[in-house]
Structure formats: structure tokens, C-alpha cells
Design an enzyme around this catalytic site. Structure first.
Site, PDB file in Angstrom:
ATOM      1  N   GLY A 295       0.827  -1.211   0.000  1.00 49.64           N
ATOM      2  CA  GLY A 295       0.000   0.000   0.000  1.00 49.64           C
ATOM      3  C   GLY A 295       0.850   1.245   0.000  1.00 49.64           C
TER       4      GLY A 295
ATOM      5  CB  SER B 136       0.618   4.676  -5.571  1.00 52.53           C
ATOM      6  OG  SER B 136       1.916   4.405  -6.001  1.00 52.53           O
TER       7      SER B 136
ATOM      8  CB  SER C 199       0.260  -4.956  -7.946  1.00 54.61           C
ATOM      9  OG  SER C 199       0.595  -3.989  -8.909  1.00 54.61           O
TER      10      SER C 199
ATOM     11  CD  GLU D 209      10.756  -3.927  -7.165  1.00 54.11           C
ATOM     12  OE1 GLU D 209       9.780  -4.401  -7.703  1.00 54.11           O
ATOM     13  OE2 GLU D 209      10.872  -2.703  -6.944  1.00 54.11           O
TER      14      GLU D 209
ATOM     15  CD  GLU E  88       9.756  10.832 -16.986  1.00 54.25           C
ATOM     16  OE1 GLU E  88       9.117  10.015 -16.294  1.00 54.25           O
ATOM     17  OE2 GLU E  88       9.990  10.644 -18.195  1.00 54.25           O
TER      18      GLU E  88
END
Lengths: 369, 400
Positions: free
Chosen positions: B130, B132, B164, B249, B384
Site C-alpha cells: 500500500g 501510491s 497490485s 527489489e 523521470e
């Protein structure tokens, strides 16, 4: 699997960098570009410190180290924008002579290279596009006669000895000869980077005695290819070095130049350009180091690795040279700034020995597309 | 410098290969019951992850009690090279294994570890992450989901998005605001939230690639009660975990990415043998040849860059240099899919997925693969943001 340089190699690299920082400021390349004579440095230091023979066997007065050590020295030469005969002598001439396996020639010419008594270069034969007819050789008793022109030869009018690839009508059609400077008819090229002198070299019935024939005439294509792979990787390493210094100058400028009350390096437009340049530099450096290991270990992936490294170095200079001038703004557009000197050197590195695009074409063939 | 692994490392590789040969999931089972999201773990996948755990092949760098074998960094590198060669993933709850489990190991209390860590590794429980929110994407620290401490429990209210696997997960590793007065980075905490708690509403949110397949969800929290014991790490110090989580990751992610890209280069080589729009073999087209060769250079470079930076990455530290590999790798993949799609011409417009599935005979259409590449140029910090990180933290340019 270990892409890190060893402690000894790092010590060597650091000492080379120290010497070049002291003996070879960019003003040496500038003096050459502005029409000055060939500088004494950094060649003299290279001879004194054994760099000229670093990858040559000890039997010939070399240090007996590998292409990894030579490659690191070359990268530092690129960083320092070093002018002079080091690149052509140690990474064009020497591999071509050595790859023939001719012990007599090695003991004579390469020992002289190690001692700093002989500079050299190579005429590689016709370019891929066939724009250049190259040099033809025919027998004359037990000697040979060379006819033709080789264009854009690095140090062509200054190297003591030129290793020449010529066409013969026998075997694989390729033969190698050593020709001294005084036998050549040279025309200096007004080149983009005059600190990297080029000449068109004419062979006007040059007679080559048997002791200057390298290997077996008509059986030299493989030798030529291997030497050219080595030279390509060296040139990629030099280009990476030049781009790295250029990029350091960009970062320094971006931190110090203030506009709108802030350093221009704080603007995202500039930051993102710098990030992209850094990616290209890391990409070119990693592939060049991979190729350096491949050559040093004589891994079967030589052709692939050499083209990878040369193509990646080409991509790198394309972006770095462009953005370096652009980010330096009005200052970068002046003759007084050193930025263009580095950009000229980096461009030259791409255009010699096959551009990035030419090496991609070779990779496409190797990939059996 | 060395181009090859030593004999001992190659023996390690051979042992792993032999084990994988024996223990890989059965293709028929995989096809019969494919995973439907990043937290939907079918029975075959659970059993497979458990076998990996028991044999010490799940997280080789960890000790045996955590599914590993104390493998050296070089062995771990070889492990990821080999795992990229097989058609199934280690875990079908990848965020649980590669992000949340390492965070639990680093930050959770012994009691929390006992309850969550090994069950996660054994695929007995699944996770969503959890992070974004509608107003907090790249600016993650601006998250607004509030958790109010009331006695021995938190009350959580707010919304997460692009989450996700939320529809299939047992727990959410959730970043919440626990101090709205403090500067935004210093008021964030991490809670483990049971996804079966009253007050949670999960709404599926299909991705751009296919309306029928949703991994994404919106997750709404309305006064959800979370016991205080589910707070991971100290109160208001969750931000460091956010940065740390993603670093886990990335440490070796490039290995599997490079392997995947190499496989895609092989697909491009196959494509080269098919006719282009002018009837000639695509491989005879100079532009196509140049583009494929260029991608090949980039993919090989990615691998070389990974090996070069390996010493730094091996320790799982949050090296900002990871950003270079993340940025470069994700953008190569995007270019690659576009080259393939454009080479196909009108043929590329056929996006019928029929016959495609996990371990299916058909590859997904290039158009869909191209659209899917934005997952990697956006998730985990957009390209970015990666450029900002490189400029500021690697190159030392002043913050804007």
C-alpha cells in the site's frame, strides 16, 4: 566473473593518471591543434615508465602484462586528451606485428617500441565501403613492390614505421609489410582533431626487402582482423576516457554557472541531460571493459565484443560531445574553451576504425539477422 | 578482472540446475490453473515456492531457516541467472517475496517476524503493497491515508491506488500518515493491515493492456481497525522503509531483466526471418538491422553494467546507482517492443490473445508487450524520478 580491476591494476591506473595530470594538461593538445610541433610529452614519460612495452613480452623488453593494463593506460590517455604517438604505436602497430607471430620481427621492432626508439602506425587496407582502393603488392625477386594509396592513416606522416596491409594475388589475398617513414609519400590531412594527426599515405613503387615482410603473404587476413579488433577496443577505451573528462567538466560547469539566481545544474532540463549522458558513459565504459577482458583472455567472442565496445563508445560520444557544447552555452561556442578539443577527439574516435553504425552492421551480420 | 566464474561457482550452478530439473512445476498444472494476479497463488505455485524454501533455493543469500543457504554474492548472481532461464517465477506474490519479506526481516519485531515472515516465504500468506495514492504517486511522501492511534489500535481512513494484487492478498504492507503536523517525510508509519478487516473496499482497476485482466486495484479504507501490534518499526519512521523496500527489489533485478531482454532479442532474430511489408525478409531491411543491433548493444551493455557495479549491489544496499540500471533497462525494453511492433506493420495490429497464457504456445502480441513496458518506466519510481536521483544523488548536482 569479476569486472573490477585488481588492486595492482588500480595502482597502475592511479599512477598513470597522476603522471598525465602533471605532464599532459589539455594545453598540450591545444598547442598541437593550434599548429605547434609534436609535443615531447606524454610520450617521454610513457617510455620512461615502461608504458610503451606494458603488454609486450619481457623477452622483448616489455613488462609482460596484459591488454587489460594497456587498456587502462589508454583510457587514461583519453581522459588527459593526450597527443602523441602512444595510441597508434601501442594499439595499432604493435598488435599487427605481434599477431603475425614473427619472432624475428618482434624481437627487432617491438623491442624498439618498448625502448621508445620506434613509433609506429598501421595502414589497415581498404575501408568497408570500398572508397579506398588500398595498397597492392607484387613480387620482385625475393622482395615486394607496393603501389597505391591508403587514406586517413593515423600518424601516417610521423610514425617511424608503418605496418601495411596490402592486396596480393595469392592465398587469402592479404599480406603485411613494414615500411619506414622515409619511403612514404605523405599528404597531411587538415583533420577535425589536429592533435590526432592523419595523413594520406602514397606508395609509389616502394620496394620492401624480405626482412620487412611480416608472416606469410596471402595468409594474413586473420592476423589483420585480430589486430583490428584489438585496435578498435583500444580506441573505444580512449573515447570513453575523453568522454568521461568532458562529462566532469559539464558537471563542474553546471554546478558553478549561475543564471536566474541558481546554478544551472539545479534545473531539471539540465539534470536530465546529465543523467542521460551518465547512462551512456556507464554503458560505453562497461562494454569497453568487457571487450578489454575478452581481448586479454583471447575469448572467442572477440569480434562481437570489439564491435559492441566500438558501437557503444560511438553512441556515448554522440550524446556527450553534443550536450557538452550545448550545456556550456556561449562559453562552449568559443575557441578559447577546451570543450571543443575534447569533442573533436571524441568524434575522431568514432569515425576511425568504423563508426558505431558500421559496427552495428557487423553485429547484425554476427547475429545472423 | 575475470570473464568466467570459477569451478566452485560452476558446481553451484550445476547443483541448482539439477534441482530445478527435478522440481519445476508440471506444465499441465500451470496451464490448468494460471495465476490471475500478483497475489493470486494457485496451489501448484504455493507448493513450488514451498519446495524452493525447504531446499534453501528460495532466497539463497539468507540462512536455511529463511529459505536460503547463506550463498555468497557471486552464487546469488548465478542463482538469478539460472532462475531467469526457467519459464516460471520463484513466487507468484513477487512483492511479498522481494519487497515485503526483506522489510519484515530488517524492521519487524521478533513477534511480527514469527507471525508473518516465514509464512510469507512459504507462500502461506500473500501481500499487497500500500504505497501510491491518488495524490501521491511520484511524490510518495505526500500520502494522506490517515492512521489515528487510539489506545491499542489504529483507525485507518483513506485510499490507495494502483495497488497490485490487492484483490487476492491476505495482508497489506501499508504506508500511512500518523503525524499530520510533522514535515511530510517524518509523519509516515507502516502498518500490516488484514485485508479481511471490515471497512476495506477493493475495486479492481484493469491496466491499459487488457480490460479483462486486472492486477491493479483501488483500495478504500474507512475507519479500519488495526491493532497497535501491527505497527512495523518505530512510529513516524516509515519513510526510510519506503526507500529501503524498493532497493531490495533492485539489487539483482537487472539479472532477470537482462535475461528477459536477451530472450526478446532472440524473438527479434526470429522476426527477421519473416517477410516485411515489401515482401522481402525483414532481416534484409537495413533500418531494421541497425535497430536490432542497437538494441543488442544496449542489452549486452546492461549486463556488463550490472556485472561492473555488482560488488556494490551485492550487499542489497540502497545504492543510487541502481537507478541507472532501472532507467536504462526499462527504456531498452520499451524501445525493443516498439521496434518489433513497427517492423510488423499492419500485422502488428492483431492483438488477439487467444492461445496465450502462462507457458502457452504463443507469445503475447508486440503491441500489448509495448503497452506493458510502461509498467517498468512508471512503477517503482518513474524514469523521470530516476533521472532526478541520478543527477542529484549520483552526480551531486544541486537540488532544484
Amino acid at each position: 566473473m569479476d569486472f573490477e580491476v585488481s588492486e595492482e591494476q588500480e595502482q597502475l591506473r592511479a599512477s598513470v593518471a597522476d603522471v598525465l595530470a602533471r605532464e599532459c594538461p589539455p594545453s598540450l593538445a591545444r598547442a598541437r591543434v593550434e599548429g605547434g610541433d609534436a609535443p615531447v610529452q606524454p610520450w617521454r614519460s610513457a617510455v620512461e615508465l615502461g608504458w610503451t612495452g606494458i603488454a609486450l613480452p619481457e623477452a622483448w623488453g616489455g613488462l609482460g602484462l596484459s591488454f587489460e593494463e594497456l587498456g587502462l593506460v589508454v583510457e587514461e590517455h583519453g581522459r588527459a586528451l593526450a597527443p602523441g604517438p602512444f595510441l597508434a604505436t601501442t594499439t595499432w602497430f604493435a598488435p599487427l606485428v605481434r599477431e603475425t607471430g614473427d619472432e624475428v620481427a618482434g624481437a627487432r621492432w617491438l623491442a624498439a617500441v618498448a625502448r621508445g626508439e620506434c613509433t609506429g602506425s598501421a595502414a589497415w587496407g581498404p575501408d568497408l565501403a570500398g572508397r579506398d582502393a588500398g595498397v597492392r603488392a607484387r613480387r620482385d625477386g625475393d622482395a615486394w613492390i607496393l603501389e597505391g594509396t591508403q587514406r586517413f592513416v593515423l600518424d601516417g606522416d610521423s610514425a617511424d614505421e608503418l605496418a601495411v596491409a596490402a592486396q596480393v594475388e595469392a592465398g587469402d589475398g592479404c599480406a603485411l609489410f613494414l615500411v619506414p617513414q622515409q619511403a612514404l609519400k605523405c599528404q597531411r590531412v587538415v583533420s577535425l582533431d589536429a592533435s590526432r594527426p592523419l595523413a594520406h599515405v602514397g606508395f609509389d613503387g616502394v620496394r620492401v626487402a624480405p626482412d620487412r615482410v611480416l608472416g606469410e603473404p596471402g595468409a594474413s587476413r586473420g592476423v589483420l582482423a585480430r589486430a583490428r579488433e584489438e585496435a578498435s577496443v583500444a580506441l573505444a577505451l580512449e573515447t570513453v576516457g575523453t568522454c568521461r573528462t568532458l562529462f566532469e567538466r559539464v558537471l563542474e560547469h553546471a554546478r558553478q554557472r549561475v543564471q536566474f539566481g541558481r546554478p544551472i545544474g539545479s534545473f531539471q532540463a539540465v539534470q536530465h541531460k546529465c543523467a542521460d549522458m551518465f547512462v551512456q558513459i556507464e554503458k560505453a565504459r562497461a562494454t569497453a571493459h568487457f571487450a578489454m577482458m575478452v581481448i586479454a583472455e583471447d575469448d572467442p567472442r572477440r569480434a562481437l565484443a570489439a564491435s559492441l565496445a566500438k558501437a557503444a563508445a560511438g553512441d556515448c560520444q554522440r550524446l556527450v560531445a553534443k550536450e557538452a557544447i550545448q550545456i556550456h552555452g556561449g562559453m562552449g561556442f568559443t575557441w578559447e574553451s577546451d570543450v571543443h578539443l575534447f569533442a573533436r577527439r571524441a568524434k575522431t574516435g568514432d569515425l576511425l576504425l568504423g563508426t558505431a553504425r558500421e559496427h552495428r552492421a557487423r553485429l547484425a551480420a554476427l547475429l545472423e539477422l | 578482472m575475470k570473464l568466467h566464474y570459477d569451478d566452485a561457482t560452476e558446481r553451484f550452478r550445476a547443483e541448482l540446475r539439477a534441482w530445478l530439473e527435478e522440481n519445476q512445476p508440471d506444465v499441465a498444472a500451470v496451464r490448468a490453473d494460471p495465476s490471475r494476479s500478483s497475489a493470486h497463488v494457485p496451489e501448484w505455485a504455493r507448493a513450488w515456492q514451498e519446495r524452493l524454501f525447504d531446499a534453501g533455493w528460495l532466497v539463497p543469500g539468507w540462512p536455511p531457516e529463511l529459505g536460503g543457504r547463506n550463498a555468497t554474492p557471486v552464487q546469488q548472481l548465478v542463482y538469478f541467472e539460472e532462475m531467469a532461464r526457467i519459464p516460471v517465477m520463484r513466487s507468484y506474490n513477487p512483492q511479498g517475496l522481494t519487497i515485503i519479506a526483506p522489510s519484515l526481516r530488517d524492521f519487524a519485531s521478533p513477534a511480527q517476524q514469527a507471525r508473518f515472515l516465514v509464512p510469507s516465504l512459504r507462500a502461506q500468506i500473500t501481500w499487497c503493497l500500500g504505497m501510491s495514492e491518488p495524490g501521491a504517486g511520484s511524490d510518495l511522501a505526500g500520502l494522506q491515508t490517515r492512521a489515528e492511534l487510539q489506545g491499542d489500535r489504529f483507525l485507518v481512513t483513506g485510499q490507495k491506488v494502483w495497488t497490485s494484487g490487492a484483490a487476492h492478498s491476505d495482508f497489506c504492507f501499508c504506508f500511512v500518515r500518523t503525524d499530520s503536523e510533522a514535515p511530510k517525510h517524518r509523519g509516515i508509519s507502516v502498518l500490516v493491515i488484514d485485508m479481511r478487516s471490515p471497512g476495506i473496499d477493493v475495486r479492481s482497476m484493469p491496466e491499459l493492456t487488457d480490460r479483462e485482466r486486472a492486477d491493479f486495484n483501488e483500495v478504500f479504507f474507512d475507519g479500519v481497525v488495526v491493532p497497535r501490534e501491527n505497527l512495523v518499526g518505530p512510529l513516524n519512521q516509515g519513510w526510510s522503509m519506503a526507500a529501503g523496500s524498493l532497493a531490495h527489489e533492485r539489487g539483482m533485478l537487472w539479472t532477470s531483466q537482462a535475461a528477459r531482454l536477451e530472450q526478446q532479442i532472440d524473438r527479434l532474430r526470429e522476426l527477421a526471418r519473416t517477410p516485411g511489408s515489401d515482401g522481402r525478409r525483414l532481416g534484409e531491411d537495413a533500418v531494421f538491422r541497425d535497430r536490432v543491433a542497437s538494441l543488442y548493444v544496449d542489452v549486452q551493455a546492461l549486463r556488463c553494467m550490472g556485472y561492473r557495479g555488482f560488488a556494490k549491489f551485492a550487499h542489497g544496499e540502497a545504492a543510487p546507482e541502481h537507478s541507472v540500471l532501472k532507467l536504462f533497462g526499462s527504456e531498452i525494453e520499451q524501445r525493443l517492443c516498439l521496434v518489433a511492433l513497427e517492423a510488423q506493420g499492419a500485422e502488428g495490429l492483431d492483438v488477439d490473445w487467444a492461445g496465450f497464457g502462462m507457458m502457452g504456445d504463443r507469445e503475447p502480441p508486440w503491441a500489448n508487450r509495448y503497452l506493458h513496458t510502461f509498467a517498468n518506466t512508471i512503477a517503482g519510481g518513474t524514469s523521470e524520478i530516476q533521472r532526478n536521483i541520478i543527477a542529484q544523488r549520483v552526480l551531486g548536482l544541486p537540488r532544484s
